[in-house]
Design a protein around this motif. Structure first.
Motif, mmCIF file in Angstrom:
data_model
loop_
_atom_site.group_PDB
_atom_site.id
_atom_site.type_symbol
_atom_site.label_atom_id
_atom_site.label_comp_id
_atom_site.label_asym_id
_atom_site.label_seq_id
_atom_site.Cartn_x
_atom_site.Cartn_y
_atom_site.Cartn_z
ATOM 1 N N VAL A 124 0.834 -1.202 0.000
ATOM 2 C CA VAL A 124 0.000 0.000 0.000
ATOM 3 C C VAL A 124 0.872 1.257 0.000
ATOM 4 N N SER A 125 1.916 1.250 0.806
ATOM 5 C CA SER A 125 2.836 2.398 0.828
ATOM 6 C C SER A 125 3.518 2.588 -0.520
ATOM 7 N N LEU A 126 3.868 1.493 -1.162
ATOM 8 C CA LEU A 126 4.499 1.567 -2.485
ATOM 9 C C LEU A 126 3.560 2.178 -3.522
ATOM 10 N N ALA A 127 2.265 1.891 -3.413
ATOM 11 C CA ALA A 127 1.290 2.434 -4.365
ATOM 12 C C ALA A 127 1.075 3.929 -4.164
ATOM 13 N N ALA A 128 1.136 4.367 -2.921
ATOM 14 C CA ALA A 128 0.847 5.774 -2.618
ATOM 15 C C ALA A 128 2.081 6.672 -2.712
ATOM 16 N N ALA A 129 3.261 6.099 -2.529
ATOM 17 C CA ALA A 129 4.496 6.892 -2.455
ATOM 18 C C ALA A 129 4.722 7.834 -3.644
ATOM 19 N N PRO A 130 4.546 7.384 -4.895
ATOM 20 C CA PRO A 130 4.785 8.300 -6.026
ATOM 21 C C PRO A 130 3.882 9.530 -6.008
ATOM 22 N N ILE A 131 2.685 9.382 -5.491
ATOM 23 C CA ILE A 131 1.742 10.507 -5.436
ATOM 24 C C ILE A 131 2.214 11.525 -4.407
ATOM 25 N N GLN B 46 5.288 11.908 -3.376
ATOM 26 C CA GLN B 46 6.536 12.477 -3.892
ATOM 27 C C GLN B 46 6.262 13.559 -4.929
ATOM 28 N N GLN B 47 5.340 13.280 -5.834
ATOM 29 C CA GLN B 47 5.021 14.226 -6.900
ATOM 30 C C GLN B 47 4.429 15.520 -6.346
ATOM 31 N N ASN B 48 3.729 15.422 -5.216
ATOM 32 C CA ASN B 48 3.046 16.585 -4.646
ATOM 33 C C ASN B 48 3.779 17.174 -3.439
ATOM 34 N N ASN B 49 5.044 16.768 -3.249
ATOM 35 C CA ASN B 49 5.861 17.316 -2.160
ATOM 36 C C ASN B 49 5.176 17.212 -0.803
ATOM 37 N N LEU B 50 4.612 16.033 -0.532
ATOM 38 C CA LEU B 50 3.899 15.797 0.719
ATOM 39 C C LEU B 50 4.614 14.687 1.494
ATOM 40 N N VAL B 51 5.128 15.021 2.658
ATOM 41 C CA VAL B 51 5.845 14.042 3.479
ATOM 42 C C VAL B 51 4.892 12.940 3.941
ATOM 43 N N ALA B 52 5.325 11.689 3.767
ATOM 44 C CA ALA B 52 4.583 10.531 4.263
ATOM 45 C C ALA B 52 5.541 9.676 5.080
ATOM 46 N N ILE B 53 5.152 9.370 6.312
ATOM 47 C CA ILE B 53 5.987 8.543 7.188
ATOM 48 C C ILE B 53 5.200 7.299 7.568
ATOM 49 N N SER B 54 5.666 6.152 7.110
ATOM 50 C CA SER B 54 4.995 4.901 7.462
ATOM 51 C C SER B 54 5.555 4.360 8.774
ATOM 52 N N PRO B 55 4.682 3.970 9.696
ATOM 53 C CA PRO B 55 5.154 3.388 10.947
ATOM 54 C C PRO B 55 5.330 1.873 10.883
ATOM 55 N N SER C 185 5.556 -0.099 7.366
ATOM 56 C CA SER C 185 5.989 -0.667 6.082
ATOM 57 C C SER C 185 7.505 -0.840 6.076
ATOM 58 N N ASN C 186 7.968 -2.082 5.911
ATOM 59 C CA ASN C 186 9.411 -2.316 6.031
ATOM 60 C C ASN C 186 10.056 -2.968 4.812
ATOM 61 N N ALA C 187 9.345 -3.045 3.686
ATOM 62 C CA ALA C 187 9.896 -3.678 2.487
ATOM 63 C C ALA C 187 11.161 -2.971 2.009
ATOM 64 N N VAL C 188 12.079 -3.751 1.473
ATOM 65 C CA VAL C 188 13.361 -3.212 1.015
ATOM 66 C C VAL C 188 13.178 -2.159 -0.080
ATOM 67 N N ASN C 189 12.250 -2.403 -1.009
ATOM 68 C CA ASN C 189 12.125 -1.496 -2.149
ATOM 69 C C ASN C 189 11.446 -0.168 -1.828
ATOM 70 N N LEU C 190 11.130 0.084 -0.566
ATOM 71 C CA LEU C 190 10.682 1.419 -0.163
ATOM 72 C C LEU C 190 11.880 2.343 0.085
ATOM 73 N N SER C 191 13.041 1.751 0.300
ATOM 74 C CA SER C 191 14.246 2.544 0.578
ATOM 75 C C SER C 191 14.592 3.425 -0.618
ATOM 76 N N GLY C 192 14.712 4.717 -0.376
ATOM 77 C CA GLY C 192 15.107 5.640 -1.433
ATOM 78 C C GLY C 192 14.084 5.831 -2.527
ATOM 79 N N ILE C 193 12.824 5.469 -2.280
ATOM 80 C CA ILE C 193 11.796 5.586 -3.324
ATOM 81 C C ILE C 193 11.438 7.036 -3.607
ATOM 82 N N GLY C 194 11.716 7.912 -2.653
ATOM 83 C CA GLY C 194 11.450 9.340 -2.855
ATOM 84 C C GLY C 194 11.933 10.146 -1.668
#
Length: 473
Positions: free
Chosen positions: A204-211, A213-222, A224-233
């Motif tokens: 779910v975090s992976l699906a929302a992250a690009p949005i 990032q594109q809108n300069n809105l900080v999102a902090i997941s408490p 979500s620990n998947a490796v591919n979230l690292s450096g996504i934005g």
């Protein structure tokens, strides 16, 4: 005379006819060229416009600042009345009703958030949103929401951020990536929202992250620990460590502490975190000289059958079993533990650290070792655990702690710069840190939490389930 009438020349039509004909042909040609060059326009119909409006309304129905009930479990008449008063702008009545509801059910984080929002009314506030899986996993949703509610309550009681209180919007994303993306878009459109706490599952975090990032809105997941979230934005952070840390701790325990000869794994093919952790754990085990069983086990498989899988693991010589369920498949993991009947030593991911594991697993999960980032008994000097127990009339778990930490990071950043981009700049700085429930919160350049994990063991206790998670010495 008849012939003369037949051969008489007709008079030409008036000029206006030619003008209208020319305009009609011109407009028709323009319409046809536009339709041909933009086929999507040809599909726009009254029905599609209605559908679009309905979709927007559906999204708004799962977002609330207090004007609608999202958590109907243990709903009190006072809470219902408070929401109705909020919807009408009757703030004082709403405050009275939410206070009365919390007297009856003090463990309700939605009611506490709505109470604090009602106290603000239409006055100036700094708005933060939180997205949780109410519709798919109520226990986890409320665990996360308690951390957010506690942080909001504390900062507003102390006078807010530079005198301005925090207002919290709640959304139910049901751990659905498509719904979460739509919610993220709504959050992004609301310029008053300065940050988001969420989401729960890594998918779910992976699906929302690009949005975000594109809108300069900080999102902090408490959570979500998947490796591919690292450096996504550069606007994406988390207060739980990357699962590589989790894999390291679990593999070390399995191969060095327990000296398992062969370790069986049951994972969830629909979960990014589960698959990532399986891969990372496997690499660590092999590098430590251990072996992974070949028998496949997938919680998401249609033909998933614990009673058939366990004997195959044993036939391979397995002496340990790692359970990696998706958060919504805890019941499948406890079914696996029940079929195991104590034959294989059980270990599990942090996902297994839920009340549901203890409630459903009972004696079948007794002795199971799991990974975690926090436990209330670890740091007695930190006031968070005691404050939480007093506020919620019960002990909270790591999801409440890490969501509280997400709020602390946001609050600390907004104190320095109360804008979307300003917040990102502050918490991205190398020297940024804040005291949280789980210790010092600071972020790596990848947005990951700079911290380590610990191990907990399920043991008999006097809790409502008869079992509890206890720190391993």
């Amino acid at each position: 005379m008849a012939n003369s009438k037949a051969t008489k020349k007709s008079s030409p039509p008036p000029p206006i006819v030619f003008i209208l004909l020319f305009l009609g042909l011109g407009f028709g040609g323009y319409w046809w060229s536009q339709k041909a060059s933009n086929p999507s326009n040809s599909s726009v119909s009254p029905n599609s416009q209605v559908s679009s409006l309905q979709n927007i309304q559906n999204i708004l129905n799962v977002i609330s600042i207090g004007d609608k009930i999202l958590i109907s479990d243990k709903l009190t008449p006072d809470k219902q009345a408070g929401v109705e008063s909020m919807a009408q702008g009757n703030w004082n009545e709403a405050i009275t009703k939410f206070q009365a509801s919390l007297q009856q059910n003090p463990n309700d984080p939605e009611a506490l958030i709505y109470l604090n929002n009602a106290k603000i009314g239409n006055n100036n506030a700094l708005k933060i949103a939180v997205s949780i899986p109410i519709g798919s996993n109520l226990d986890v949703a409320q665990e996360i929401l308690r951390g957010v509610a506690q942080a909001q309550d504390e900062i507003n009681r102390s006078g807010g951020i530079n005198g301005i209180p925090i207002k919290v919007a709640i959304a139910d994303d049901r751990n659905d990536p498509n719904l979460a993306a739509q919610i993220a878009a709504e959050f992004a459109k609301d310029n008053k929202i300065l940050a988001v706490v969420g989401h729960n599952a890594s998918n779910v975090s992976l699906a929302a992250a690009p949005i975000y990032q594109q809108n300069n809105l900080v999102a902090i997941s408490p959570t979500s620990n998947a490796v591919n979230l690292s450096g996504i934005g550069s606007y994406i952070f988390r207060t739980i460590p990357n699962l590589r840390n989790e894999a390291l701790v679990l593999a070390q325990y399995a191969t060095k502490t327990k000296n398992f000869a062969t370790i069986a794994i049951c994972n969830d093919s629909t979960s990014v975190s589960s698959q990532s952790l399986k891969a990372e754990f496997t690499d660590r085990v092999v590098s430590n000289g251990g072996r992974i069983a070949n028998t496949p086990c997938d919680f998401a498989a249609i033909d998933f059958s614990p009673d058939l899988i366990i004997p195959k693991f044993i036939a391979e010589g397995a002496d340990g079993l790692l359970l990696l369920p998706n958060i919504d498949k805890i019941n499948a993991a406890t079914d696996m533990a029940r079929a195991n009947q104590g034959k294989l030593s059980l270990i599990g991911s942090s996902t297994m650290n839920t009340h549901k594991t203890l409630q459903l697993g009972q004696k079948d999960v007794n002795g199971m070792v799991i990974n975690s980032i926090w436990h209330p008994d670890i740091d007695s000097a930190n006031p968070f655990a005691k404050n939480a127990q007093k506020l919620w009339s019960g002990i909270v778990n790591w999801r409440t702690a890490t969501s509280y930490d997400a709020m602390q990071a946001i609050i600390a950043g907004l104190k320095q710069n109360p804008t979307r981009s300003g917040l990102q700049q502050v918490i991205s700085q190398q020297g940024f840190s804040v005291n949280g429930a789980t210790g010092i919160v600071k972020f790596l350049p990848s947005g990951d939490r700079a911290d380590t994990n610990m191990l907990l063991k399920i043991q008999p206790s006097k809790s409502s389930t008869g079992y509890d998670f206890t720190p391993m010495q």
